[in-house]
Enzyme design. Structure first.
Site, PDB file in Angstrom:
ATOM      1  N   GLU A   6       0.816  -1.216   0.000  1.00 11.48           N
ATOM      2  CA  GLU A   6       0.000   0.000   0.000  1.00 11.48           C
ATOM      3  C   GLU A   6       0.855   1.273   0.000  1.00 11.48           C
ATOM      4  OE1 GLU A   6      -2.780  -0.407   3.256  1.00 11.48           O
ATOM      5  OE2 GLU A   6      -4.028  -1.802   2.142  1.00 11.48           O
ATOM      6  N   GLU A  27      -6.442  -7.695  -1.234  1.00 14.62           N
ATOM      7  CA  GLU A  27      -6.955  -7.746   0.132  1.00 14.62           C
ATOM      8  C   GLU A  27      -8.426  -7.357   0.156  1.00 14.62           C
ATOM      9  OE1 GLU A  27      -4.880  -5.392   3.028  1.00 14.62           O
ATOM     10  OE2 GLU A  27      -2.895  -5.967   2.319  1.00 14.62           O
TER      11      GLU A  27
END
Lengths: 672, 672, 672
Positions: free
Chosen positions: B146, B308
Site C-alpha cells: 500500500e 486484500e
C-alpha cells in the site's frame, strides 16, 4: 488631471507581455479608470539579487501609465519577499504560533524584527522614492500590503523584551502588571521572558493563555513591530518624496493590528473591502459601513480610500459567489457615501496562475469587455465621472460616537471566564447595526477620542478602562450626554488586572449600580428580558445587578435572578448613563439604542425603512450631499431633503415620493 | 495446480508457533484456500541487523506452503522498516507535512529519497528473489505494501529540485509554469525551491496552497519518488526471477498516488478493497465497481487481483460493522465480475496484538471453523472451485469510457475558488453511479487512452486539459462519439495556469458556448434546473453560459441567471458534445447520462431494476459469462441472456423469470 | 482546635499587601473557615534564585494563620516552577505529544525525569518540612498540585526504557508483550525504543496508536514517573516531619493517571471537585458521587478530603455558570455524605489577574461579605460547626462494588476496533447512575480489591483481565455473589494482547457463552433489546452471543442477529453471572442492575424517589448517620430511619413524612 473620485485598481503589467498592455489601456479607458496601483509584490522583479536592481520594467510601466494620464499609486514591494532573500537570510522568515520556523512561501511572511529584512525593504523603498518621487503622476505611496500576522522567533523575543523594558522600566513593575505572583511566574531576569505561544503560555490556541497580561502585551508589541516596518519605509520615502502622501492598505475590522496605534503614522487611511459572505445583504452593508466609519475615524474624519474591492468574486473563501447585478455599483457608492475619495479594485487583469487565478478582475482571462462585470465596472466609472469632484474632501458630521478599543477586543476574547462565546465583534456589530438602521450621524472612534462634540456615546463591551476614560465619560454625561454600555464593561485596567472594587469598576458610580455576579449560559439558553413592556432575549452572560440609584428599565424573566435589573438608566448631571447587563437580541439592542438617540433627537432620516442607508457628506464650502442607498427590496420613500440627484440630474423636493428599486443609489446635492 | 480463481490471503506464520501452522492448513483447506501471501512486514524477522540475515523461518513457511499445494505470493518487506534501520539511519524516517522529522513507528514510514533505505530495501528484494525466485509455487511478487503518504525532508527537497530540473530544463520555464511573477516568487537559483508544506506555501492543510503549480508538481514528484522504490525493488527481483509477475497492492480510489503513472511498471494490477462505510449498499457497490474498473483500466483491461479484502470487519474505522450475511460472497463475485482473477483476504489468521487485533480474519483468535465468517469464506471457496478456470483471463468489452485524471483531481481540490466543497470523487462517483445502474459496458481510463474504440465518453470535472486531449476529443466527436463533460472542465493547462481564452478553454468551440461567470453557493443552496420538462437540483457551482451554437436543453430556474443554459448539447460532425454547467443531483445526472447512452443504444440489461448490477467477461476463446449481482432487495427479473448459471448448474433462457434474493449472484455461461 | 469538619481553602496572602490580610481573617472568621492551604505555587516567592531562599513571607503567613487558630495545609510549590529554573535548565520543561520542547509558561510544566527539577523540588520540600514540620497547626502536607499531563522528551525516553527493562527483564519478553512481529517492529536493542507520540506510533492523536502495548506501557510509565516526584518529595518531608499526613490533590475521574498505582503512597486521599457542566443536576450529582467513591476507594474506605471546589464559578470552561442558590451547601454536604472529613475551596480571595481572575472565591475583588456567595459559604460553615465532630472518621459500609480499572479505561479507548465512540467513562457512569439512584451501599474499587465482602460486583467494560482476577470473580460467584459485566469485557490480557480463546476469554465459562462476532454501528443506530418484556435501546456495539448454558433474558430485535441473546444470566455455584452484550440505554441498565441488586435485597432507601440520594456513615463507635440529599424538585418522602436531623435538631421517626425542598439536606443521627 481633473480632480475626481479615484477609480482603478491593482495593476501588474510585469506579469504580462507588452502587447497585453495595449489591450489593457484600451479597455481601462472604456471603463473610466483613472488610477492604477503598481509595484505591489514586484520585489523579485525589481531586485533579482541582493546586489542587482532592475527598474527597467517598472520604468516602462510608470511611463506608460503616466502617458495614459493615469494617477499612479506606487507600492513598495515589501508585502512579499523574493526567494533569494529567504534563502540568504533564513531568519527573515517568521516563526509561527506553534514555534516552527517557516521557510520560503506565500506572502506577508517576513519577521518584523529581522534586521536583514528591514535593511533590504527600507533600501528598496528609498530607491523607489528616489527614482519615481518627483513624477507628478504618482499621487500616493502604498507601503507593503495588508500588514498582518505575527512572528514568535527568538529575535522577536529579544525585541519584545526591549519593548517591555521601555513600557515598564523595571521588572517589579512588569511583575505587578502581569500579576506574576500567580503560578510562581515572578521574573527575576528579563531574559526569562518568552514570547507567549503554544510552547509557553498558550493551550488550545491564540485565545487561551495562562497569562492574559503577557499575551496582551505581545499583541501590542507585534502591532508596534509591524508598524516599525511601515514607519521605516515611510522615512526612507520621505528622504526623496517630501509631500506625496503615504498609506498602506488596511483591512477594516481586523483583530490582530491595533489600527489606532498606526493612525498617526498614516497620511491618509485606506483599506481593502472584502466583507465575509452573509446571507443577509443588510447585515453585510452594515458591517461594511462600520468598517468604513472605523477607517474614517482613524484620521479624525478625513476622507479615506478603498484601496481594494473585487469587481466580482473572491477566490480565498471556501465558497466564492459572484456579486449580484447592481451590487458593485451600490457598494462602490456606499464607500463614497461614508467618506471614500477613491474606490479601487483588486484587480484590473485577472491572474493567470496560483491562488488568485479565479479572483475576479475588471478584465477576465480572455480580456473581454462585453461581460456583465466589465459593463458594471464601466457604469460606475461613468457615474464617478459625472459626479466629478463634487464630494471630494467632504466630511461627515456626527453627533453619535461608537467606541472601538482593540485592547478590550483582545482582552475580552482571551479571558478565561465568564463565557468564550462572547465575541467582541458580534456585540459591536449588533450595536452598530441598530445605529446604522437608524441612519444616525455616527463616528466610530477610539476610546481616546474627544467625546465633547457628541451627544450620544455607545460603548459595548468596554472591558478595559484605560487612562482618564472614566473621568471623560463622566464629564461627557454631566454635560448632558447619553452614555450606553453593556455587560463585561469596566472589568479590567490597562494591564488586564481586575479592579479591586465593585464591578463595573470606574463606571459603577456613574451607572448607579454594582454587579454582584456574572452568570453565563450556553448559546441556546435564553433569559427573557422585559423592557418597556416588551420581551426580548438575553443570552450568553447575565449579570446580577444590585442597583444603587439607577432606574430599572428592564428585568430578567427567569432563573434565580428573575425580576432583577437587566437594563438600567442613571440620571447624572444633565445627562444619563445606560447599562445593559446581558447580551440582548437585535430587537432589544435597537430598543435601547433608539431610546438613547431619542433623548437627543438623533434618529436619522428614513430610519424606519428597512435596509435603506442614508449618509451625508459636507464639503469644505458647506455644500451638503445626501446619499441614499437601498440594500434591500424595492421601496418607495419620501425624499428627506430637497436637492438634485447628481446621478440622473433629477430635481427632488423634500417629501417627494421616490422609488428605490433594489440596489438604488441617490446622490442628492442639497439645496442651500 | 489446477488453474482457478486465486483465493487466499495474507498469512504471517512467523507470528505464530509451529503447532498453529498445522491448525491453519487444516482449516484453510476446508475453506478452499489456494493462495497465501507471505513475507509482508517480515523485515525484522528476515534481517535482524544490517549485517545479519535469517531466512530460516521464511524457508520453513515457503516449504510448508509449497508442500500444501498453495500458490505463493511472495512479498518484499519494505512496507515497514525494522527498528534497527530507523535507529541507525534516522534520515530514513519521513518528515511530515508539518515539517517534523518522525522517529521510528507505524509502517509506510520510509523516506523514498533515503539512499540507505533504498539500498537496504533493494538488497532485501534481491536476496528474496535469489532465494525463492525459482520456486514454481511462487506465482507473483508483491513489492512493499500500500504505497502512500509522502515525505517533505531536505533530501526529498533535493530530489524534488532534480525532478524539476528534468521536467523544466530551466528556471525560466519553471517560473513560467508556476507563474512566479505573482507574489514575487521568481526563483533565481534552484536551491531556493522548498518542498511545499505548512512551513512554506500551505496554510490550513494540504489543499490550501499559495502556489498550485508548486504543490501539483510536488504531488507528481512524490508519486514518482515512491514509484522509484517499487521500480528499484522490481529490478533487483528481475535479476533472479525473470518471469514471475511483479505487482504491488494499490488502494483503488486513492488520491495521493497517480496510479496511471505507475501502471506501465506493474506486470499486473492488484488492489485492496476496503470501501468506506456507507448506509447505502448500492452506493457502496457502485463505488467498488468504479475502483475495480479503474484498476482494470490501468493495464488496458487485463485481469487484475483483489489482493486484500476483509472477511468480516475492519479495525481502523471509527465504527467497524461486520459484513452482513451474503455480502462477502456478493462482493467476492463482484470482484470477479469486473475482471479479478484472484480474490484474497487480509488476513487468514487474526492478529494477536497491536492495531489490527480486531481486524477480521478467516480464522479468529480461537481458531474456530464453526463461525459464520468461516462458513461464508468456505462457501465462496467452494463456488470458486466449482467455476474453476472458466473466467480466468477473460476481459470485459466496453463501448463507454469514463475518464479519470489525477492531475484534475489534485488541481480542482486545491484550487482557490470557486468552491472548495466541490470534491472530484463526489462528482466522479455521481456520474459513475448512473453508468453503473445503467449496466453500461464501461471502461474507466486515463485521459491518454485511445478514445476511438468508444461510442460515449463521460468526463466530469475535466479541469485540466493536457497534451492533445482536446484534439482527440474533438476527433472522437467528429467521428460520431458522444462526449459529456461538466462545469469546471477545460479551465487550466498542464501547469495549472488558466487558459487565456474563453472558458472552457480548448473545449469551448467543441461545446459551442462560453462560460462568462462562475457562481458558487453554500451546500444548502439549490438552483432548480429544468431539463426535458423535469426539474432537478443544481448545487455548489453555477456557470453562467453564453451559448454559441449549442442547443439549450436545460435552464436555471432561479437567481439573476434564471432562464439561462444549465445543460447544452452541440452537434459536431457525426457526434455530439454535452455540457452540464452545474453539479446536478443524481436524478439529473442520470437523465443526462441516459440520453447520452441512448444516442448509441448503450443502456445495458436490467438497467431499470434498482441495485442490480450486470457485467460481462469474454474469454479469449469467445465464451461469454454474464454476472448478475443483486445489491438491493429481493427482485424478480427477466434473464437477459440464455445460458447456464455456473453456481447451481441451472439452465436459463433469455426472458426467464429469475428470482434474485438479496445478495444473489448469477454467473451465466452464455449459450453461443 | 476542636475536631470538626475541615473547612477553608487555598489562600495566597503572598499575592496581597498585608492590610488585606486583616480583612481576610475578619471575613474568614465570619464564614466559619478553620483551615487554610498555603504555599501552593509560591516557589518563585520562596526561592527567587537557585542559591537564594526567602521564607520571610511564608513565615509571616504561617505565623498569622497559626495565631488565628487556623489549621494549616502546607503545600510544596512544585506544581509550577519559577522562571529562573526553566531558564537555567531548559530540559526541565516538557516535550509535548507533538514532540515540541516547551519553554517557560503555565504550570504543571516540569518533566518528571528531569534530574534538575527533581533535585530542586525535593530540596524545597525538605526545607519546608524542616522549617514548619513541627508547627502543630500544620495538619497536612500537600505535595505539588493536580499532578497530570505527560512528557515525551529524550530523558523520559531513557527513563521509559529503564522502566521497561525492570518490567520485562528481556527484549524477548517485551517483543512478545508488544506483539512486535506485527509490522516488523521486533526490537533488537533497547535504544531503538521511542516514546510513543505523533512522531512515532501515533496518528490523529493520543488515542490512535499503531501499537497499543507501547502506548499502554507509556501511560503506566508516565503515571509512575509523576508518582516518582511525589514520592521523592514525601521522603524529603518525612526526614523532618515524621507524622503529619501527606497527600496531593487528585482530580477524581482523571484518565491520565492511574490513582490506584498512587494510592499506597498517600497518607490520605484528597481531590478537587469541579464537575463538568451538565444540564441534568442529577447526572452531575451522580458523577460527583462516583468520584467521591473512587477517591474513598483508594484507601480502602478511609475518609478523604475535598481539597478544592469553587464557591461560585469556574473560569476555565468555555461557559462558566454560577452555582444556583443552595447548590454549594448541597454539594458540600454530599462530599461529607460520601466520606469527606474536610471540604475546602479554591479559593479564599479572588485572583487579581491572569487566567483565574474570574474564578469564583469566598471573597470577591471588592472583598465584600454581603454577597450571596459569601452568605452561602457562611451558612455551610455554620452548619459544619453545628455538626462538629459527629461524622469525623466515620466510614461507609458497602455490599456492592463497582470495579474501575485504569488499564481497561486506557485499553478500550485506544483500541482500533470495534467502535471508537465507546468511551469507558460513559459506560461506567451509566452503570453507576443506576446504582446511585438505587441508593445502594456502594464501593468503587480497583480490580485487585478483595471481593469476598461484597454481594454484588458490577464491572462494565472490564476489557483487560489481569492476574488472578477471573479466578477471584469465579470464586466470588461460587460463594453466592452476583457478577454483572458487559460487552467488550474479557478481551485482552495485561499486555493488551487478545486471549487466544473464545470471547470473553477467561470469563467465557463463568458467563456460560461465547461471543462470535462484534458488530458496531453509528451512534444513531438503535437495536431494540427486549428484556423482561420491555424494549430498551442498544447502541454502538452488538455482540453476537452463542449461549452455552446461560439463560437468555434479553434478545436483539433487529438485524441479522435478531432474536439472539443480548442479556444473559448464568447460575454458577450459589451465585450468578450476568452479561450485557450491548450498550443499553439508562433504563435498560437500570433494569439489569436492579435485578442484580434484588438478588440480594440491596436496593437502598428511597430508591424510587428520583434524584434523592441517601448515604450512610458509621462512626468507629457504631453511631450511624444517614444523609438525605435532594438533587431534584421538591419531594415529600417517608423518613427511612428514626433519629435526629443534626442540622435543625428535629427528631424524626421512621416513616415520618418529610418535605424535601430542592437542595434539601438531612443529616440524621440514627437512634440506636
Amino acid at each position: 488631471m481633473t480632480p475626481q473620485i479615484g477609480y482603478g485598481g491593482d495593476y501588474n503589467p510585469e506579469q504580462w507581455p507588452r502587447e497585453v498592455w495595449d489591450d489593457d489601456y484600451a479597455a481601462l479607458k472604456l471603463a473610466g479608470i483613472n488610477t492604477v496601483t503598481v509595484g505591489v509584490f514586484a520585489w523579485a522583479h525589481l531586485q533579482p539579487a541582493e546586489d542587482r536592481y532592475d527598474f527597467s520594467t517598472l520604468d516602462a510601466i510608470v511611463a506608460r501609465a503616466t502617458a495614459e494620464g493615469m494617477r499612479i499609486v506606487l507600492a513598495t514591494p515589501s508585502g512579499a519577499m523574493p526567494p533569494w532573500l529567504a534563502h540568504k537570510y533564513p531568519e527573515a522568515c517568521r516563526v509561527d504560533f506553534e514555534g516552527r520556523r517557516h521557510v520560503y512561501g506565500q506572502r506577508h511572511n517576513a519577521c518584523p524584527s529581522s534586521p536583514d529584512f528591514r535593511r533590504l525593504s527600507v533600501a528598496m523603498a528609498g530607491r523607489l522614492a528616489e527614482r519615481y518621487g518627483d513624477n507628478p503622476a504618482v499621487v500616493a505611496w502604498h507601503v507593503g500590503n495588508e500588514y498582518g500576522g505575527a512572528c514568535w522567533c527568538p529575535r522577536c523575543g529579544e525585541a519584545f523584551r526591549e519593548w517591555l523594558g521601555e513600557r515598564y522600566g523595571s521588572l517589579d513593575r512588569l511583575n505587578d502588571a502581569w500579576n506574576t505572583t500567580f503560578w510562581s511566574h515572578t521574573f527575576t531576569d528579563w531574559a526569562e521572558i518568552q514570547p507567549p505561544n503554544m510552547l509557553s503560555e498558550h493551550w488550545r490556541g491564540p485565545d487561551h493563555t495562562a497569562f492574559q497580561g503577557i499575551t496582551l502585551d505581545y499583541k501590542r508589541f507585534m502591532s508596534d513591530a509591524l508598524l516599525g516596518g511601515f514607519v521605516a519605509e515611510k522615512a526612507a520615502i520621505r528622504e526623496h518624496s517630501a509631500h506625496t502622501p503615504v498609506t498602506t492598505n488596511m483591512m477594516g475590522l481586523y483583530q490582530p493590528i491595533d489600527y489606532h496605534r498606526w493612525a498617526p503614522h498614516l497620511d491618509f487611511a485606506s483599506w481593502d473591502n472584502y466583507p465575509p459572505e452573509d446571507p443577509s445583504a443588510s447585515r453585510t452593508a452594515a458591517r461594511m459601513a462600520l468598517a468604513h466609519r472605523l477607517m474614517r475615524g482613524l484620521r479624525d474624519g478625513e476622507p479615506f480610500w478603498v484601496m481594494e474591492q473585487t469587481p466580482s468574486v473572491t477566490a480565498s473563501r471556501n465558497v466564492n459567489s459572484v456579486k449580484r447585478p447592481g451590487v458593485l455599483r451600490l457598494w462602490s457608492w456606499q464607500s463614497v457615501a461614508h467618506g471614500a475619495d477613491a474606490v479601487l479594485y483588486f484587480q484590473l487583469r485577472q491572474s493567470r496562475g496560483a491562488c488568485e487565478k479565479y479572483h475576479g478582475a475588471v478584465l477576465d482571462h480572455a480580456g473581454r469587455t462585453d461581460t456583465r462585470v466589465f459593463r458594471e465596472v464601466s457604469e460606475v466609472g461613468s457615474e464617478f465621472a459625472r459626479v466629478g469632484d463634487a464630494v471630494l474632501g467632504a466630511r461627515t458630521p456626527a453627533r453619535v460616537a461608537l467606541l472601538v478599543d482593540w485592547d478590550s477586543w483582545w482582552a475580552v476574547e482571551m479571558s478565561d471566564g465568564p463565557n468564550r462565546n462572547v465575541r467582541y465583534m458580534d456585540v459591536l456589530t449588533a450595536y452598530h447595526r441598530t445605529l446604522w438602521q437608524a441612519n444616525a450621524s455616527l463616528d466610530v472612534v477610539p476610546v481616546t477620542a474627544d467625546l465633547s462634540g457628541y451627544d450620544v456615546v455607545v460603548a459595548p463591551l468596554l472591558h478595559m478602562v484605560k487612562g482618564d476614560l472614566a473621568e471623560r465619560v463622566t464629564a461627557f454625561v454631566d454635560a448632558g450626554g447619553t452614555f450606553v454600555t453593556t455587560a463585561l464593561s469596566g472589568r479590567v485596567d490597562e494591564d488586564d488586572n481586575a479592579f479591586l472594587t465593585d464591578v463595573p469598576g470606574p463606571f459603577a458610580s456613574l451607572l448607579g449600580l454594582r454587579v454582584e455576579e456574572t452568570d453565563a449560559q450556553q448559546p441556546d439558553v435564553v433569559n427573557p428580558v422585559t423592557l418597556f413592556g416588551t420581551e426580548y432575549e438575553g443570552r450568553h452572560v447575565f449579570e446580577v445587578v444590585i442597583p444603587d440609584d439607577a432606574e430599572v428599565l428592564g428585568t430578567y424573566g427567569a432563573d434565580f435572578y428573575a425580576g432583577t435589573p437587566a437594563v438600567t438608566r442613571a440620571a447624572r448631571g444633565r445627562g444619563s448613563a445606560w447599562y445593559v447587563a446581558t447580551l440582548l437580541d437585535d430587537a432589544g439592542v435597537a430598543t435601547v439604542v433608539r431610546k438613547a438617540l431619542d433623548e437627543h433627537g438623533l434618529v436619522g432620516p428614513l430610519a424606519d425603512v428597512p435596509d435603506v442607508e442614508v449618509t451625508e457628506r459636507v464639503s469644505p464650502d458647506g455644500t451638503r450631499h445626501l446619499f441614499v442607498l437601498n440594500h434591500g427590496e424595492a421601496r418607495t420613500v419620501e425624499c428627506p431633503v430637497g436637492g438634485t440627484n447628481l446621478l440622473d440630474g433629477r430635481a427632488l423636493r423634500a417629501g417627494d415620493k421616490v422609488d428605490l428599486p433594489p440596489a438604488a443609489v441617490l446622490v442628492i446635492r442639497q439645496d442651500q
